[in-house]
Design a protein around this motif. Structure first.
Motif, PDB file in Angstrom:
ATOM      1  N   UNK A 158       0.828  -1.205   0.000  1.00 35.71           N
ATOM      2  CA  UNK A 158       0.000   0.000   0.000  1.00 35.71           C
ATOM      3  C   UNK A 158       0.864   1.257   0.000  1.00 35.71           C
ATOM      4  N   UNK A 159       0.313   2.300  -0.548  1.00 38.13           N
ATOM      5  CA  UNK A 159       0.947   3.619  -0.475  1.00 38.13           C
ATOM      6  C   UNK A 159       0.565   4.217   0.875  1.00 38.13           C
ATOM      7  N   UNK A 160       1.290   3.811   1.918  1.00 42.83           N
ATOM      8  CA  UNK A 160       0.941   4.308   3.248  1.00 42.83           C
ATOM      9  C   UNK A 160       2.171   4.899   3.916  1.00 42.83           C
ATOM     10  N   UNK A 161       1.897   5.773   4.890  1.00 44.48           N
ATOM     11  CA  UNK A 161       2.981   6.471   5.586  1.00 44.48           C
ATOM     12  C   UNK A 161       3.460   5.709   6.816  1.00 44.48           C
ATOM     13  N   UNK A 162       2.673   4.759   7.264  1.00 50.65           N
ATOM     14  CA  UNK A 162       3.044   3.989   8.440  1.00 50.65           C
ATOM     15  C   UNK A 162       2.094   2.835   8.665  1.00 50.65           C
ATOM     16  N   UNK A 163       2.578   1.799   9.362  1.00 50.27           N
ATOM     17  CA  UNK A 163       1.781   0.606   9.665  1.00 50.27           C
ATOM     18  C   UNK A 163       2.071   0.189  11.107  1.00 50.27           C
ATOM     19  N   UNK A 164       1.028  -0.237  11.799  1.00 50.35           N
ATOM     20  CA  UNK A 164       1.156  -0.773  13.152  1.00 50.35           C
ATOM     21  C   UNK A 164       0.372  -2.080  13.226  1.00 50.35           C
ATOM     22  N   UNK A 165       1.023  -3.130  13.714  1.00 50.12           N
ATOM     23  CA  UNK A 165       0.372  -4.423  13.895  1.00 50.12           C
ATOM     24  C   UNK A 165       0.620  -4.870  15.334  1.00 50.12           C
ATOM     25  N   UNK A 166      -0.453  -5.084  16.071  1.00 49.19           N
ATOM     26  CA  UNK A 166      -0.362  -5.595  17.444  1.00 49.19           C
ATOM     27  C   UNK A 166      -1.080  -6.939  17.469  1.00 49.19           C
ATOM     28  N   UNK A 204      -1.274   6.833  20.720  1.00 49.38           N
ATOM     29  CA  UNK A 204      -2.727   6.995  20.646  1.00 49.38           C
ATOM     30  C   UNK A 204      -3.386   5.732  20.093  1.00 49.38           C
ATOM     31  N   UNK A 205      -2.775   5.129  19.079  1.00 52.25           N
ATOM     32  CA  UNK A 205      -3.322   3.927  18.474  1.00 52.25           C
ATOM     33  C   UNK A 205      -3.289   2.758  19.444  1.00 52.25           C
ATOM     34  N   UNK A 206      -2.197   2.618  20.165  1.00 50.54           N
ATOM     35  CA  UNK A 206      -2.086   1.542  21.154  1.00 50.54           C
ATOM     36  C   UNK A 206      -3.157   1.728  22.228  1.00 50.54           C
ATOM     37  N   UNK A 207      -3.406   2.967  22.631  1.00 50.44           N
ATOM     38  CA  UNK A 207      -4.464   3.227  23.615  1.00 50.44           C
ATOM     39  C   UNK A 207      -5.845   2.853  23.058  1.00 50.44           C
ATOM     40  N   UNK A 208      -6.084   3.137  21.789  1.00 47.11           N
ATOM     41  CA  UNK A 208      -7.366   2.785  21.170  1.00 47.11           C
ATOM     42  C   UNK A 208      -7.546   1.273  21.074  1.00 47.11           C
ATOM     43  N   UNK A 209      -6.466   0.569  20.832  1.00 46.23           N
ATOM     44  CA  UNK A 209      -6.545  -0.898  20.745  1.00 46.23           C
ATOM     45  C   UNK A 209      -6.975  -1.464  22.087  1.00 46.23           C
ATOM     46  N   UNK A 210      -6.443  -0.911  23.171  1.00 47.38           N
ATOM     47  CA  UNK A 210      -6.748  -1.403  24.499  1.00 47.38           C
ATOM     48  C   UNK A 210      -8.108  -1.027  25.015  1.00 47.38           C
ATOM     49  N   UNK A 211      -8.749  -0.033  24.399  1.00 43.86           N
ATOM     50  CA  UNK A 211     -10.073   0.423  24.840  1.00 43.86           C
ATOM     51  C   UNK A 211     -11.132  -0.631  24.523  1.00 43.86           C
ATOM     52  N   UNK A 212     -12.005  -0.894  25.447  1.00 43.81           N
ATOM     53  CA  UNK A 212     -13.074  -1.851  25.225  1.00 43.81           C
ATOM     54  C   UNK A 212     -13.981  -1.367  24.111  1.00 43.81           C
ATOM     55  N   UNK A 237       4.410  -6.293  18.940  1.00 43.30           N
ATOM     56  CA  UNK A 237       4.155  -5.075  18.168  1.00 43.30           C
ATOM     57  C   UNK A 237       5.145  -5.025  17.013  1.00 43.30           C
ATOM     58  N   UNK A 238       4.622  -4.736  15.831  1.00 40.83           N
ATOM     59  CA  UNK A 238       5.458  -4.506  14.653  1.00 40.83           C
ATOM     60  C   UNK A 238       5.013  -3.175  14.053  1.00 40.83           C
ATOM     61  N   UNK A 239       5.951  -2.312  13.740  1.00 44.48           N
ATOM     62  CA  UNK A 239       5.606  -0.987  13.220  1.00 44.48           C
ATOM     63  C   UNK A 239       6.549  -0.599  12.096  1.00 44.48           C
ATOM     64  N   UNK A 240       6.010   0.146  11.152  1.00 45.50           N
ATOM     65  CA  UNK A 240       6.782   0.633  10.008  1.00 45.50           C
ATOM     66  C   UNK A 240       6.484   2.113   9.786  1.00 45.50           C
ATOM     67  N   UNK A 241       7.405   2.776   9.115  1.00 48.76           N
ATOM     68  CA  UNK A 241       7.203   4.176   8.729  1.00 48.76           C
ATOM     69  C   UNK A 241       7.032   5.083   9.925  1.00 48.76           C
ATOM     70  N   UNK A 242       6.108   6.034   9.798  1.00 51.13           N
ATOM     71  CA  UNK A 242       5.881   7.021  10.863  1.00 51.13           C
ATOM     72  C   UNK A 242       5.452   6.379  12.178  1.00 51.13           C
ATOM     73  N   UNK A 243       4.846   5.200  12.108  1.00 49.83           N
ATOM     74  CA  UNK A 243       4.371   4.544  13.333  1.00 49.83           C
ATOM     75  C   UNK A 243       5.445   3.714  14.022  1.00 49.83           C
TER      76      UNK A 243
END
Length: 196
Positions: free
Chosen positions: A141-149, A186-194, A172-178
């Motif tokens: 993908x043409x993306x600026x960053x990727x996060x995989x948890x 912020x993304x990690x916090x959103x993942x943990x939110x019920x 956790x695996x991250x690429x680019x800006x992430x």
């Protein structure tokens, strides 16, 4: 390359014999064929191109909402997956959470679980699985960053050794800006939110 069901069945029969069991007793007579069918499902991702589901992207500027360019991440939480640990051939299962920062193109959200499934459907270790998912998305993908948890429970931990039945493994695996921990906080916090 498809799983050779006949060969798997023969080898399972041999394994049963090697552990001192009678593969012809009524309870085990169908086990070799059942295991062969199970392995055909569990290892269906071997040899498949994990990037194939990401081939159909949508241009942000000419897509269904051309005036709506994502300013932040696109996240899909709670993707169920299961795999087989290559160390002991025992299953592990859990949830994948994927976020990416779109560039000019986005992908249908249904493509992300397909990437996870293809990569999980082969002998794996969780650490490599997360890295492979991140690499596949970042490269396709043409993306600026990727996060995989990934958050998974491993039967090699819960059923053998210390038998830690409540333990899960998070990677956790991250690429680019992430790749910057502050950028992904912020993304990690959103993942943990019920889920609401």
């Amino acid at each position: 390359m498809a799983v050779d069901r006949e060969r798997v069945s023969s080898l399972v029969r041999e394994l049963l014999d090697a552990i001192g069991e009678d593969p012809d007793r009524p309870g085990l007579r169908q086990t070799p064929q059942r295991v062969a069918e199970l392995y055909a499902d569990f290892f269906a991702g071997v040899g498949q191109d994990a990037a194939a589901p990401l081939a159909h992207t949508i241009s942000v500027s000419s897509g269904p909402a051309p005036d709506t360019t994502p300013s932040g991440a696109v996240m899909l939480r709670g993707i169920r997956f299961r795999s087989v640990c290559e160390h002991h051939l025992l299953p592990f299962a859990g949830r994948a959470h994927i976020a990416y920062l779109p560039g000019e193109q986005v992908v249908g959200l249904g493509a992300l679980p397909k990437v996870v499934d293809i990569l999980a459907d082969r002998p794996q270790v969780q650490e490599r699985l997360g890295e492979q998912i991140a690499d596949t998305i970042a490269q396709a993908l043409d993306c600026r960053g990727v996060l995989v948890v990934l958050d998974a429970v491993h039967e090699c931990v819960t059923m053998r050794g210390g038998k830690q039945t409540d333990a899960s493994t998070v990677t956790i695996a991250a690429r680019g800006e992430l790749a910057d921990p502050a950028a992904r906080a912020e993304l990690v916090a959103l993942i943990g939110r019920e889920s609401a």
